[in-house]
Design a protein around this motif. Structure first.
Motif, PDB file in Angstrom:
ATOM      1  N   GLU A   1       0.060  -1.850 -15.849  1.00 50.02           N
ATOM      2  CA  GLU A   1      -0.124  -0.722 -15.200  1.00 50.02           C
ATOM      3  C   GLU A   1      -1.627  -0.415 -14.748  1.00 50.02           C
ATOM      4  O   GLU A   1      -2.415  -0.913 -16.503  1.00 50.02           O
ATOM      5  CB  GLU A   1       0.818  -0.286 -15.325  1.00 50.02           C
TER       6      GLU A   1
ATOM      7  N   ASN B   1       3.562  -7.966  -5.809  1.00 49.00           N
ATOM      8  CA  ASN B   1       1.982  -7.839  -4.857  1.00 49.00           C
ATOM      9  C   ASN B   1       1.459  -8.306  -3.559  1.00 49.00           C
ATOM     10  O   ASN B   1       1.339  -8.331  -2.941  1.00 49.00           O
ATOM     11  CB  ASN B   1       0.867  -7.646  -5.762  1.00 49.00           C
TER      12      ASN B   1
ATOM     13  N   ARG C   1       2.745   1.146  -3.426  1.00 45.67           N
ATOM     14  CA  ARG C   1       2.356   1.966  -4.367  1.00 45.67           C
ATOM     15  C   ARG C   1       1.846   3.511  -4.478  1.00 45.67           C
ATOM     16  O   ARG C   1       1.401   4.246  -5.259  1.00 45.67           O
ATOM     17  CB  ARG C   1       0.943   0.782  -4.515  1.00 45.67           C
TER      18      ARG C   1
ATOM     19  N   GLU D   1       0.794  -1.602  -0.163  1.00 46.81           N
ATOM     20  CA  GLU D   1       0.480   0.122   0.007  1.00 46.81           C
ATOM     21  C   GLU D   1       0.876   1.304  -0.095  1.00 46.81           C
ATOM     22  O   GLU D   1       0.263   2.059  -0.801  1.00 46.81           O
ATOM     23  CB  GLU D   1      -0.521   0.388   1.040  1.00 46.81           C
TER      24      GLU D   1
ATOM     25  N   SER E   1       3.241   2.588  -9.032  1.00 47.39           N
ATOM     26  CA  SER E   1       2.846   1.214  -9.680  1.00 47.39           C
ATOM     27  C   SER E   1       4.037   0.515  -9.435  1.00 47.39           C
ATOM     28  O   SER E   1       4.987   0.999  -9.549  1.00 47.39           O
ATOM     29  CB  SER E   1       2.647   1.363 -11.326  1.00 47.39           C
ATOM     30  N   LEU E   2       4.013  -0.500  -9.060  1.00 54.45           N
ATOM     31  CA  LEU E   2       4.593  -1.771  -8.840  1.00 54.45           C
ATOM     32  C   LEU E   2       4.339  -2.810 -10.367  1.00 54.45           C
ATOM     33  O   LEU E   2       5.425  -4.343  -9.835  1.00 54.45           O
ATOM     34  CB  LEU E   2       4.449  -2.844  -7.672  1.00 54.45           C
TER      35      LEU E   2
END
Length: 143
Positions: A94, A120, A81, A78, A86-87
């Motif tokens: 994305e 993620n 990001r 969290e 974006s990861l």
């Protein structure tokens, strides 16, 4: 994926505030001093953390910043990001990415989706509390 200085410093701020949450509002100057980070640079990071309701600020004497939730309610994913945007390992994964004309013929898309999922899930499985726990127990001693 390369995490920027902003992302790393945001994590350090969150950890610092979690470690000092019983102290009430913590002045920016104290956080900057403990973390050895420029106050000026921290201002922009804290501003985005406040805007996203991860922190709350109080102006004036006795003011500063504090967490809005318990440390175990913030995931590392969290925070990253928020600061990184974006990861995703590739642009086509994305959020709001334009549809790639090669998406249906892409031989590597499953690789990138898998990597995105692993990253993620991993980062969302770790909380700020998890990062401070080893340092809060009384078991850290040297003989």
């Amino acid at each position: 994926m390369m995490v920027s200085t902003k992302g790393r410093y945001a994590l350090r701020v969150m950890i610092d505030l979690a470690e000092h949450q019983t102290d009430g509002y913590i002045p920016l100057k104290e956080i900057a001093s403990r973390q050895n980070i420029s106050e000026k640079y921290l201002e922009s990071i804290i501003k985005s953390l406040v805007k996203s309701n991860m922190l709350v600020g109080l102006r004036g004497k006795g003011g500063g910043y504090r967490l809005t939730r318990e440390p175990d309610q913030y995931t590392i994913g969290e925070v990253l990001r928020l600061t990184e945007g974006s990861l995703a390992p590739v642009a086509c994964l994305e959020a709001n990415a334009e549809s790639c004309p090669r998406m249906f013929d892409c031989r590597t898309i499953s690789l990138w989706r898998g990597l995105d999922e692993v990253v993620n899930e991993y980062l969302d499985g770790i909380t700020v509390a998890d990062l401070i726990a080893p340092y809060q127990s009384g078991d850290n001693y040297v003989i």
